[in-house]
Design a protein around this motif. Structure first.
Motif, mmCIF file in Angstrom:
data_model
loop_
_atom_site.group_PDB
_atom_site.id
_atom_site.type_symbol
_atom_site.label_atom_id
_atom_site.label_comp_id
_atom_site.label_asym_id
_atom_site.label_seq_id
_atom_site.Cartn_x
_atom_site.Cartn_y
_atom_site.Cartn_z
ATOM 1 N N PRO A 169 3.149 -15.089 26.424
ATOM 2 C CA PRO A 169 3.940 -14.796 25.213
ATOM 3 C C PRO A 169 4.359 -13.286 25.249
ATOM 4 O O PRO A 169 3.948 -12.255 25.928
ATOM 5 C CB PRO A 169 2.976 -14.931 24.019
ATOM 6 N N VAL A 170 5.374 -13.089 24.518
ATOM 7 C CA VAL A 170 6.222 -11.781 24.458
ATOM 8 C C VAL A 170 5.522 -11.132 22.960
ATOM 9 O O VAL A 170 5.362 -11.872 22.262
ATOM 10 C CB VAL A 170 7.746 -11.828 24.015
ATOM 11 N N ILE A 171 4.991 -9.946 23.158
ATOM 12 C CA ILE A 171 4.414 -9.233 22.188
ATOM 13 C C ILE A 171 5.376 -8.297 21.331
ATOM 14 O O ILE A 171 5.930 -7.429 22.174
ATOM 15 C CB ILE A 171 3.109 -8.709 22.592
ATOM 16 N N ARG A 172 5.635 -8.287 20.189
ATOM 17 C CA ARG A 172 6.538 -7.522 19.339
ATOM 18 C C ARG A 172 6.399 -7.430 18.043
ATOM 19 O O ARG A 172 5.517 -8.372 17.617
ATOM 20 C CB ARG A 172 8.058 -7.954 19.876
ATOM 21 N N LYS A 173 6.945 -6.486 17.327
ATOM 22 C CA LYS A 173 6.422 -6.278 15.844
ATOM 23 C C LYS A 173 7.246 -7.609 15.257
ATOM 24 O O LYS A 173 8.538 -7.974 15.709
ATOM 25 C CB LYS A 173 7.324 -4.975 15.704
ATOM 26 N N ILE A 174 6.618 -7.974 14.060
ATOM 27 C CA ILE A 174 7.274 -8.977 13.248
ATOM 28 C C ILE A 174 7.933 -8.431 12.290
ATOM 29 O O ILE A 174 7.493 -7.409 11.645
ATOM 30 C CB ILE A 174 6.292 -9.966 12.775
ATOM 31 N N GLY A 209 3.518 -9.791 16.664
ATOM 32 C CA GLY A 209 3.440 -11.181 17.116
ATOM 33 C C GLY A 209 3.526 -11.497 18.622
ATOM 34 O O GLY A 209 4.140 -10.729 18.989
ATOM 35 N N ALA A 210 2.920 -12.589 18.747
ATOM 36 C CA ALA A 210 2.854 -13.310 19.972
ATOM 37 C C ALA A 210 3.796 -14.313 20.200
ATOM 38 O O ALA A 210 3.622 -15.363 19.393
ATOM 39 C CB ALA A 210 1.142 -13.813 20.598
ATOM 40 N N PHE A 211 5.011 -13.987 20.806
ATOM 41 C CA PHE A 211 6.260 -15.193 20.531
ATOM 42 C C PHE A 211 5.936 -16.120 22.051
ATOM 43 O O PHE A 211 6.116 -15.322 22.997
ATOM 44 C CB PHE A 211 7.350 -14.651 20.407
ATOM 45 N N GLU A 212 5.957 -17.431 22.020
ATOM 46 C CA GLU A 212 6.154 -17.958 22.917
ATOM 47 C C GLU A 212 7.347 -19.112 22.914
ATOM 48 O O GLU A 212 7.483 -19.783 21.936
ATOM 49 C CB GLU A 212 4.886 -18.941 23.160
ATOM 50 N N ASP A 213 8.486 -19.075 23.841
ATOM 51 C CA ASP A 213 9.824 -19.599 23.604
ATOM 52 C C ASP A 213 10.244 -19.243 22.506
ATOM 53 O O ASP A 213 10.825 -20.405 21.833
ATOM 54 C CB ASP A 213 9.433 -21.148 23.932
ATOM 55 N N GLY A 214 10.094 -18.231 22.028
ATOM 56 C CA GLY A 214 10.832 -17.664 20.550
ATOM 57 C C GLY A 214 9.835 -18.332 19.300
ATOM 58 O O GLY A 214 10.390 -17.995 18.106
ATOM 59 N N VAL A 215 8.857 -18.975 19.486
ATOM 60 C CA VAL A 215 8.093 -19.376 18.298
ATOM 61 C C VAL A 215 6.900 -18.730 18.321
ATOM 62 O O VAL A 215 6.051 -18.093 19.191
ATOM 63 C CB VAL A 215 7.751 -20.916 18.511
ATOM 64 N N LEU A 216 6.622 -17.855 17.076
ATOM 65 C CA LEU A 216 5.496 -17.200 16.706
ATOM 66 C C LEU A 216 4.086 -18.027 16.736
ATOM 67 O O LEU A 216 3.867 -18.871 16.069
ATOM 68 C CB LEU A 216 5.462 -16.710 15.404
ATOM 69 N N ARG A 217 3.360 -17.724 17.880
ATOM 70 C CA ARG A 217 2.160 -18.386 18.183
ATOM 71 C C ARG A 217 0.739 -17.676 17.593
ATOM 72 O O ARG A 217 -0.217 -18.166 17.697
ATOM 73 C CB ARG A 217 2.032 -19.194 19.367
ATOM 74 N N GLY A 218 0.965 -16.185 17.443
ATOM 75 C CA GLY A 218 -0.387 -15.519 17.335
ATOM 76 C C GLY A 218 0.233 -14.256 16.519
ATOM 77 O O GLY A 218 1.409 -13.816 16.793
#
Length: 103
Positions: free
Chosen positions: A2-7, A56-65
């Protein structure tokens, strides 16, 4: 991975949807208690973006964590509240290690 970035505040809808996808055990672990959908909605509506940081941990553009850190320099100068949630599909796949590396 996943991509980690600020929400951002404009992504509150995604954060709410993520929390609502958590099963009962994961909600209990995140909030240290059982939370209904309505309580999750109230929690999201009450976020003070001036004293809360969400990653947030985003997988395919969806927040998953997500990691939620809330502090107040005046009320709690030496304290902060910290909450972490990861949807079951990503648990055990190193998401927390990625947050550590990102900070």
């Amino acid at each position: 991975m996943p991509v980690i970035r600020k929400i951002m505040p404009t992504e509150l809808q995604q954060y709410r949807a993520h929390l609502l996808r958590l099963d009962n055990a994961d909600r209990y672990a995140r909030f240290t208690g059982t939370l209904s959908d309505e309580a999750v909605e109230r929690h999201c509506a009450s976020i003070d973006w001036g004293r809360t940081v969400l990653l947030g941990a985003f997988e395919d553009g969806v927040l998953r964590g997500a990691v939620e850190l809330c502090g107040d320099r005046i009320l709690w100068p030496d304290q902060a509240e910290f909450g972490i949630s990861v949807e079951s599909e990503l648990q055990g796949k190193g998401v927390a290690a990625r947050w550590s590396a990102a900070s």
